[in-house]
Write an enzyme that holds these catalytic residues in place. Sequence first.
Site, PDB file in Angstrom:
ATOM      1  NE  ARG A 206      -4.310  -1.331   0.097  1.00  0.00           N
ATOM      2  CZ  ARG A 206      -4.502  -2.390  -0.664  1.00  0.00           C
ATOM      3  NH1 ARG A 206      -3.534  -2.795  -1.485  1.00  0.00           N
ATOM      4  NH2 ARG A 206      -5.635  -3.056  -0.629  1.00  0.00           N
TER       5      ARG A 206
ATOM      6  CD  GLU B 285      -2.945   3.503  -5.428  1.00  0.00           C
ATOM      7  OE1 GLU B 285      -3.969   2.858  -5.745  1.00  0.00           O
ATOM      8  OE2 GLU B 285      -1.937   2.969  -4.952  1.00  0.00           O
TER       9      GLU B 285
ATOM     10  CG  HIS C  33      -3.246  -0.494  -6.956  1.00  0.00           C
ATOM     11  ND1 HIS C  33      -3.650   0.179  -5.841  1.00  0.00           N
ATOM     12  CD2 HIS C  33      -3.142  -1.800  -6.568  1.00  0.00           C
ATOM     13  CE1 HIS C  33      -3.799  -0.660  -4.828  1.00  0.00           C
ATOM     14  NE2 HIS C  33      -3.487  -1.868  -5.252  1.00  0.00           N
TER      15      HIS C  33
END
Length: 328
Positions: free
Chosen positions: A237, A266, A285
């Site tokens: 993360r 993000e 991601h």
Amino acid sequence: MKKHLVLYKKLSPTLMARLQEQAQVTLIETLDAAGLNALRQALPSADGLLGASLRLDAELLDLAPRLRAVASVSVGVDNYDIDYLTQRRILLSNTPDVLTETTADTGFALILATARRVVELANLVRAGQWQRNIGPAHFGTDVHGKTLGIIGMGRIGEALAQRGHFGFGMPLIYHSTRPKPAVEQRFNAQYRSLEQLLEEADFICLTLPLTERTQGLIGAREFALMRPESIFINISRGKVVDEAALIEALQQRRIRGAGLDVFEREPLDHDSPLLQLPNVVATPHIGSATHETREAMARCAVDNLLAALAGQRPPNLVNPAAWTGPRP
């Protein structure tokens, strides 16, 4: 009367049909302003929720007095107020295991791409700048035989260790909440304190969840412990890392490079300094982003949700304290 399920993630026709056989389904296709408004309107009659990438806090949960279960299409559950869900006896489930191998693939792809400067040199070719043999200024670094340091030895950490140990002959060191003898025996791995790992590893890979304990775990002090030859990989993360400290370490060449699939914010801002650095490989991601794995994750979430709404304990229950036994 059929249960009402609210989805804020689109599913395949097969999975959607399965849910519609057993429940009334409302699909929120996007989480823009209009979609969030539609979600708020649907929550008062919702018995179950299924989705991902939405911060589900007490404010939203208070709009859903009938809610019994939330199925997250993810492993990480940092988007959920677990204490509040448990207080209300709302069952939260996730999708572990099914994305382990795919995410480990992503981690090793970042190791290879960063070490061999794949993106930087591919862009050089695309720009028409490959005009002579590549010289030392564009050399990368070997992966085979280098020391792999893994911070967080869960399922994904073990899958990454398997690739490094068996595929690339990498000596393995790791840091976790406790030593894991089975991992040490299988991969000839050695436990290290966080500080020792940062000082010794050639490749430093984060594979741990975001919690109050791990938020900001890697900052300026930790980057200062790494060697100039170190390559930093994050597939966990973004908020586990102090991004400003990472940028400074890269700019000052305190470390060789970074391969990043996750970020503090993000999507990553288009003007982020990370995108100006040639020694950074940044991906959006994509840890579990394959057709096969995303379908398996969605199928697992559907299984969890239908079990919960049938009064059964979901196979992947995150907050067992919310389980009070079978319910009609």
